[in-house]
Enzyme design. Structure first.
Site: not given
Length: 214
Positions: A108, A110, A137, A146
């Protein structure tokens, strides 16, 4: 044989476009096998179709439980035989079962310098807190939101008086550089997730250079 990825998104798909651009410029040797969204009107689906990439909408309302949606998602991913699942603005929280199934193969991006500012509205929160630096990030996804091990980060200066929208645009530029870079590392087996830590070329990433400033 090129490394196969799937991209999951819920909106505009600017990171999808950055990945496609990197592929077109021969900076990234991967194949996007499928783009999947939980929103029918996601522009990212249109970007995929325009590029000749299979674009699939999964309607959340058809599934009573989050796990049922995730099972349907897994069926599609398995059908396309992908080696990496790339979350690019995918706004659904995935079940622990799904995350565990793809642990080490699910990443992912973020918009913050994690572990700071998890969750939503990061740009305004950074401004409100008077931070001098903000960033993005890329991390492996774990069941905790997260919170997964970080692969790469990059930061920019927060300029006094700039709006959250201005800051957002600066962060987008960073994202469009570091996400293809992280995918490239993974596709070339340069990055490995081991015992909750990320290794790049055999070295622990947080012992090399944690925050790459562009």
């Amino acid at each position: 044989m090129s490394f196969a990825i799937a991209v999951l998104l819920s909106g505009n798909g600017s990171n999808l476009q950055a990945i496609m651009n990197a592929i077109a410029q021969h900076e990234l040797d991967v194949v996007i096998k499928v783009v999947i969204s939980d929103r029918l009107d996601a522009k990212g689906l249109e970007r995929a179709r325009d590029a000749g990439i299979p674009a699939i909408f999964i309607e959340p309302a058809k599934y009573q439980l989050r796990e049922q949606f995730d099972d349907a998602l897994s069926v599609i991913l398995n059908d396309y035989h992908v080696s990496l699942v790339v979350l690019a603005g995918f706004m659904r929280i995935l079940s622990d079962k799904f995350v565990s199934r793809y642990l080490g193969k699910l990443i992912n991006i973020h918009p913050s310098l994690l572990p700071k500012y998890k969750g939503l509205n990061t740009h305004q929160r950074v401004i409100d807190a008077g931070e001098l630096e903000h960033g993005a990030s890329v991390h492996f996804v774990t069941p905790k939101l997260d919170d997964g091990p970080i692969i790469i980060q990059s930061g920019v200066e927060v300029v006094a008086g700039e709006s959250s929208e201005q800051l957002k645009q600066k962060i987008h530029k960073i994202e469009h550089i570091i996400y293809p870079r992280a995918i490239n590392w993974i596709s070339k087996a340069r990055v490995e997730l081991k015992n909750g830590r990320v290794f790049l070329d055999g070295l622990v990433i947080d012992e090399i250079k944690h925050n790459i400033v562009i």
